[in-house]
Design an enzyme around this catalytic site. Structure first.
Site, short mmCIF file in Angstrom:
data_model
loop_
_atom_site.label_atom_id
_atom_site.label_comp_id
_atom_site.label_asym_id
_atom_site.label_seq_id
_atom_site.Cartn_x
_atom_site.Cartn_y
_atom_site.Cartn_z
N LYS A 56 0.82 -1.33 0.01
CA LYS A 56 -0.17 -0.07 0.01
C LYS A 56 0.92 1.24 0.07
CE LYS A 56 -2.50 -0.48 3.57
NZ LYS A 56 -1.99 -1.95 4.18
N ALA B 276 -4.07 0.72 13.27
CA ALA B 276 -5.26 0.62 12.58
C ALA B 276 -6.33 -0.21 13.07
CB ALA B 276 -4.97 0.33 11.19
N ARG C 116 1.71 8.07 6.83
CA ARG C 116 1.89 7.94 8.26
C ARG C 116 3.39 7.86 8.49
NH1 ARG C 116 -1.05 2.22 9.70
NH2 ARG C 116 -0.30 2.11 7.17
N THR D 234 4.29 1.51 -0.84
CA THR D 234 4.95 1.76 -2.43
C THR D 234 3.67 2.19 -3.35
OG1 THR D 234 4.52 -0.42 -2.80
CG2 THR D 234 6.56 0.13 -1.85
N PHE E 150 -3.48 -1.54 7.54
CA PHE E 150 -4.22 -2.97 7.19
C PHE E 150 -5.04 -2.96 6.07
CE2 PHE E 150 -3.63 -3.33 12.21
CZ PHE E 150 -2.21 -3.67 12.02
N LYS F 34 9.41 -6.14 11.20
CA LYS F 34 8.68 -5.66 10.08
C LYS F 34 9.56 -4.64 9.27
CE LYS F 34 3.90 -3.94 9.07
NZ LYS F 34 3.78 -2.33 8.88
N PHE G 114 4.55 -8.93 -9.03
CA PHE G 114 5.93 -9.64 -8.61
C PHE G 114 6.15 -10.38 -9.79
CE2 PHE G 114 6.56 -9.83 -4.20
CZ PHE G 114 5.56 -8.62 -3.71
#
Lengths: 556, 556
Positions: free
Chosen positions: B71, B273, B94, B73, B301, B105, B381
């Site tokens: 999201k 979130a 954010r 990127t 999320f 992460k 991908f």
């Protein structure tokens, strides 16, 4: 009467690049933080290393009282006065901690017409250095408990974990906690607690490291606890030192701000002056010495605590030596040391001043023991009388030093011009022959006894056998060469805060010793030392807020 | 292969004033933080209020998997692509939290050729906003315990204190503690705990406040606990709101940085979130809408959590409405939703994609329920096959939307050009007719049931009687009008993280409800929600450090 905040707000600040230019710092060296604060890039700091050093002047004080003696204002006033006289001068100060700001003590940026600005920003968050230090401290703490959680490969003994968490807040409820409660997913319950950030060993490391490599190495040496068989486990063993250094990298660059008079000030780092060494970073002091002909800096609490540590710990670690020392006193505080109650300080009492001078005299003589020429700054209050001042002048003359009346609080640079001329004289005289009080090779107990005897005038140090054994153990582990950092009350030369003046023949009761292997000293604790303050009944925070224009109000 | 950090480091960054100038921000509006970050002064923000609003585009995603959907990127790539096509665009993101950075992460600044920079600085400390939020949270906590300590005038029931402490660190040992141990000087022992800073109500308040007055008022409304007879005690009652606002003032100004392509990005605030609303600050989004013709922003999320809250909480509080919505998906994640194990994701499996599309389709339809035109960004991908992609395209066409292959991770702006053109089309089409899912007047239980039914496709909500009573009590206290913020797992539409795809007819088990009176919502917790993550066996922190040139390494 105008408050410190009123005066600070009324000032017209120079763009920080102009302040930098006044001391020859090029624009490229600045990492601006807003319009009036900047960090000086580490590459720039490195580029200055081969320049000659300016003279270093240490500002310290008598045993403090609640009345406040004004070391910070004197440092600022003296710096402004020297600059006004044409001496290229920089001051180097500690950063304020958020905790006291919301508690009872207020900010720490000077006062009256001797302030560093922007006052609100320096007192609240500043450039984030303390937050970075808090984060590095707490990352290590999280990695300690995480190590236990995932199987404890290093064999840490949960009862022997010495690393505490940190928060930059006065929060007595966090002094002593049970952590990791709540069952399997939350880890192994154990006793823990928080210190205020200024008491964290990370703060001491940050303030003593000479460069990034030294910072990383010191962080790695921090001992978090022991195994069951007494082997030390370090931050490096936990692989935490790299990430801690990464968290601290940007903070490690010294902060440039200005005085109300528009002269440059480095404000960087701020460890406690009891369980740590109580002065701004080595990075800032050494850089200032490269940039200026004279650097004025201060050490926390009275000269028995702050200056002794500045000289025996910081100067040793940094390879620097002061050329002169200023001892700050007030007539009011001398009266308190002479036994006068706070309510009666407004009335003339020459006899009390005469009695209280014993405290000042000992601090002066102690500084002379380090080979430093001393001048006394008598920070003026309107209630001081001619007769009281005369007594101080006479007494100091007998010690071969001069007491100079200073009015920088009211008058700014002009109020410290006489002091500045005296300091110029001491530097020009070239009589400083600085020697630390003890050498590296003395035993740890011997170092403690030397400070107690020479500086505190104690007749003996009471070292309980387990504490003595612990000191010997530190020596066996190869830490015998480090200096000692004695934590005791700042209110007395003794460990008893009620013993004012210049007590003799007292016994220093050693309660505990701790090895700060990263900072590179052994902390020796005498009496009850608080590493986490509490808030008062009516915290200053209750009066702090934003006005209708969004400006901060209630800071003092 | 070049890491994100390699790519970020290799980029030549524009001076932040040039980035600002590209979007018409004057130099005077900038409070620089180093050379490549700046805060936009609150006076400047105020000065823009009467300007017309640009169009708002929300980027959200399918139910996330460990594979990562992209999201952030996509938000960055789409912004760069729109700017490259000549549309004056700003993105709003954010801020990253330190905790995940050192955990598993990694950072949160995008990846590949779709990043915001300087990557290391944004991920570590940035401009200090999270530290300010942590401080404000912990000042309030210290004032709560201090109030108890000094006599508890307000009659707080120590068992009913809801306000927890905060730290921006993954530290499971602090989830549950006993505080104020150690006797009289340390206060009254009680159960307490720490949340990670992104879970603090101060973070939610910070991100929902429209201006400083609103910030102060919301802080004052925060409920710290109850008296014995159930009366709420607020931060205002404790006189903490002013000092909290002072601590947050500078942080409250939005942060400007740049994308790798040199376009402006606002990165400001970052609540969880689940127990909070999961998107950047209202201050940043509203300012961006004043400055740009198109603003691209993301919600955390999957769309069931982040987008629903963005629309029902943030848009309601801010008085804003999106013109279009982008739902991000990957073929790999669709395969996982279709039941394929992580190890087999490299192999073509058209049938699995077809099954997994149920998840994507429901998110798309949910966004359409809010009256938003939707486009699907298929984040490419190399293992994706033509056949797999075709299946997604066909399925989306049936829903009246388009699935567009995006390669911004590898190709930057060019890789999101098709998506940008589709978004331009949606905005130009003017079909958006945004309506929140429920109105203010519905009962709190009704609001929870509406989200569960319409968005999660649950057949019912199981509300235990004490929880239902608590909701009624919130309504009696005058909080019935606020939206609900449902905290459940992000991995499933249901409260069971193992139910992938698009489960139907499940029951949402409500465990607990909490009133966030400052943020202005009721948190409804379904299942186990973690407000303090732990570190993994091998934390990312172990690999983070400084290289020989003092550059940060090991961030990802």
């Amino acid at each position: 009467m105008a408050t410190d905040l009123d005066i600070a707000r009324a000032a017209t600040l120079l763009p920080i690049a102009e302040v930098a230019a006044r001391i020859g710092i090029p624009d490229e060296a600045l990492e601006p933080y807003g319009r009036h604060k900047a960090k000086l890039g580490l590459d720039f700091v490195d580029s200055q290393r081969s320049r000659p050093d300016g003279a270093l002047v240490l500002v310290t004080g008598i045993s403090p009282t609640a009345a406040g003696e004004g070391k910070t204002t004197t440092t600022i006033g003296l710096g402004d006065a020297l600059n006004s006289l044409g001496t290229k001068t920089m001051i180097a100060l500690r950063e304020p901690s958020l905790g006291p700001c919301f508690g009872v003590k207020g900010g720490a940026t000077g006062g009256g017409h001797a302030q560093v600005v922007p006052m609100e920003e320096i007192n609240l968050h500043f450039t984030g250095d303390f937050h970075a230090i808090t984060s590095a401290n707490n990352l290590l703490a999280a990695m300690v408990d995480n190590h236990l959680y995932w199987g404890n490969e290093l064999g840490l003994d949960a009862r022997r974990i010495a690393w505490r968490r940190a928060v930059d807040m006065n929060d007595r409820a966090l002094r002593s906690i049970n952590a990791a409660l709540g069952g399997v997913p939350n880890g192994f319950p154990r006793e823990d607690g928080f210190d205020i950030t200024v008491a964290s060993e990370v703060m001491a490391v940050f303030c003593l490291a000479r460069d990034l490599d030294d910072l990383r190495a010191r962080l790695g040496r921090i001992i978090v606890g022991q195994t069951r068989d007494g082997r030390n486990v370090t931050a490096h063993d936990l692989k935490a030192d790299g990430a801690m250094a990464a968290l601290l990298r940007d903070a490690f660059a010294p902060n440039l701000v200005q005085t109300l008079a528009g002269f440059p000030a480095l404000v960087h780092g701020g460890p406690f002056a009891n369980i740590a060494h109580g002065c701004n970073s080595v990075m800032a002091t050494r850089l200032a010495m490269k940039l200026a002909d004279v650097v004025v800096t201060e050490a926390g609490f009275g000269a028995d605590l702050g200056a002794e540590k500045f000289l025996d710990i910081k100067c040793r670690a940094a390879g620097i030596a002061p050329s002169a020392c200023v001892v700050v006193a007030t007539v009011r505080a001398l009266k308190m040391h002479g036994g006068v109650a706070k309510s009666a300080l407004g009335a003339e009492d020459v006899a009390a001043v005469r009695r209280g001078i014993a405290n000042l005299a000992r601090h002066v003589q102690n500084m002379q023991k380090f080979g430093l020429p001393v001048v006394v700054a008598l920070n003026h209050f309107t209630s001081d009388t001619e007769a009281e001042i005369a007594v101080v002048r006479e007494a100091m003359a007998k010690l071969g030093t001069e007491a100079i009346l200073c009015t920088h609080w009211a008058d700014g640079a002009a109020g410290a011009a006489d002091l500045a001329r005296a300091v110029q004289g001491l530097i020009a005289g070239g009589t400083a022959a600085f020697e630390p009080l003890y050498n590296d090779h003395m035993s740890l107990a011997g170092k403690i006894e030397t400070v107690a005897r020479e500086i505190y005038h104690a007749s003996a140090v009471a070292i309980p056998p387990p504490v003595a054994a612990r000191l010997r153990r530190f020596e066996e582990q190869g830490f015998g060469h480090v200096p000692v950092c004695i934590a005791k009350t700042q209110y007395s030369f003794s460990a008893d805060p009620s013993l004012m003046g210049a007590p003799e023949g007292h016994v220093l009761p050693l309660r505990e010793v701790r090895l700060s292997a990263g900072a590179g000293f052994v902390v020796a604790i005498a009496g009850d030392i608080m590493t986490m303050p509490g808030l008062p009944r009516r915290p200053a925070a209750e009066g702090i807020g934003l006005d209708a224009r969004g400006r901060i109000e209630g800071l003092f």
